[in-house]
Design a protein around this motif. Structure first.
Motif, mmCIF file in Angstrom:
data_model
loop_
_atom_site.group_PDB
_atom_site.id
_atom_site.type_symbol
_atom_site.label_atom_id
_atom_site.label_comp_id
_atom_site.label_asym_id
_atom_site.label_seq_id
_atom_site.Cartn_x
_atom_site.Cartn_y
_atom_site.Cartn_z
ATOM 1 N N THR A 125 0.973 -1.145 -0.060
ATOM 2 C CA THR A 125 -0.025 0.016 0.084
ATOM 3 C C THR A 125 0.994 1.178 0.120
ATOM 4 O OG1 THR A 125 -1.832 -1.216 1.225
ATOM 5 C CG2 THR A 125 -1.652 1.214 1.366
ATOM 6 N N LEU A 126 1.838 1.308 0.562
ATOM 7 C CA LEU A 126 2.729 2.511 0.831
ATOM 8 C C LEU A 126 3.462 2.284 -0.345
ATOM 9 C CD1 LEU A 126 4.287 4.664 2.444
ATOM 10 C CD2 LEU A 126 6.011 2.913 2.844
ATOM 11 N N TRP A 127 3.993 1.588 -1.291
ATOM 12 C CA TRP A 127 4.554 1.827 -2.259
ATOM 13 C C TRP A 127 3.567 2.120 -3.477
ATOM 14 C CZ3 TRP A 127 7.799 -3.624 -1.854
ATOM 15 C CH2 TRP A 127 8.803 -3.252 -1.017
ATOM 16 N N VAL A 128 2.525 1.513 -3.448
ATOM 17 C CA VAL A 128 1.582 1.970 -4.468
ATOM 18 C C VAL A 128 1.174 3.427 -4.272
ATOM 19 C CG1 VAL A 128 -1.228 1.882 -5.066
ATOM 20 C CG2 VAL A 128 0.292 -0.165 -4.700
ATOM 21 N N LEU A 129 0.980 4.123 -3.155
ATOM 22 C CA LEU A 129 0.657 5.289 -3.031
ATOM 23 C C LEU A 129 1.769 6.223 -3.627
ATOM 24 C CD1 LEU A 129 -0.847 5.486 0.517
ATOM 25 C CD2 LEU A 129 -2.080 5.473 -1.741
#
Length: 289
Positions: free
Chosen positions: A250-254
């Motif tokens: 989720t962090l990388w996608v954002l």
């Protein structure tokens, strides 16, 4: 006949609940009645009937105050587990008179609105922290008013309060650090982009010495020029447990969304491609994994 029909419709739509203060009013009425009966004081009789009439009038006045209020759930921004998020409630006053002492009950929160003028609309922001990812089923979602005497709670259900999706909490290794050690990263540093917090892994050449002279340990940041290849993430290799993997991805996608980078994620049950699915669709699959 028409007025009676409207009154009955309002009584059905508006829920009424007694408050603790109403118990005090009942005790007061009983005490006044006992005092008047025992001593036959006309002044006590007058006071008794005044208190009774005032308490009895709270019902019709309270219904009139809130009967023209309509409220609808207007959705939420992106909600992430354990992070303060924001939802919106649309509150409309369809009548010509001001509605007083209004509150919103949303889950375990109570948000004071105050008054809403006649023929007006307000959008109320509700801050909320969801405890976990997945579906959040909203149980408490009402407009409430204690007007005029706080002896009765007048409540109206807010429309469309059903459920919202809560995404995993974004946390883990920053994308820049992952790309710095990843073999599939190709890119060059170009323009200076300010300073950032020192994480302990940066080399001495990246330390911003002017900040050190001011007593702050910071590092220089540069704009990355990435080649057109897609970044690749593997669910299994992202972390040690499923919840940590979902949070890390989720962090990388954002961060990819912010940097406008294309990516693919190899999941156990398929591949997620940012060029085929939008970010919210990908985050929803994380939330419901």
């Amino acid at each position: 006949m028409k007025s009676l029909k409207i009154f009955l419709q309002n009584r059905k739509r508006i829920k009424q609940r007694a408050t603790p203060f109403s118990l005090f009013v009942v005790v007061l009425l009983f005490g006044l009645f006992f005092e008047a009966y025992m001593h036959n004081f006309n002044l006590v009789y007058i006071t008794l009937f005044f208190v009774f009439a005032t308490a009895f009038s709270a019902g019709p006045i309270g219904i009139r105050n809130i009967k023209n209020i309509e409220a609808k759930f207007d959705g939420c921004g992106r909600l992430f587990a354990n992070i303060l998020g924001e939802c919106r409630i649309k509150v409309s006053n369809k009548g010509i008179y001001t509605a007083w002492a209004l509150d919103i009950l949303f889950e375990d929160k109570k948000i004071y609105i105050g008054s809403i003028k006649g023929s007006s609309v307000e959008f109320v922001k509700v801050e909320y922290i969801a405890p976990k990812r997945g579906y959040l089923y909203i149980k408490e979602c009402k407009i409430e008013s204690l007007f005029p005497l706080s002896t009765v709670r007048f409540q109206i259900d807010i429309k469309d309060c059903k459920r919202v999706v809560v995404y995993p909490q974004p946390k883990g290794i920053p994308l820049s650090k992952y790309l710095a050690i990843s073999k599939n990263f190709i890119g060059d540093e170009s323009d200076f982009d300010g300073v950032g917090t020192y994480s302990g892994s940066e080399s001495a050449s990246r330390i911003h010495w002017a900040s050190v002279a001011k007593g702050e340990l910071a590092v220089k940041k540069f704009v990355k020029e990435y080649q057109s290849q897609k970044l690749e993430f593997d669910f299994i290799k992202a972390a040690n447990s499923d919840e940590d993997r979902l949070s890390q991805l989720t962090l990388w996608v954002l961060e990819c969304e912010e940097a406008k980078l294309d990516f693919v994620i190899y999941m156990p049950n398929g591949i997620l491609d940012s060029q085929k699915e939008n970010i919210d669709e990908i985050l929803t699959k994380f939330a419901l994994y």
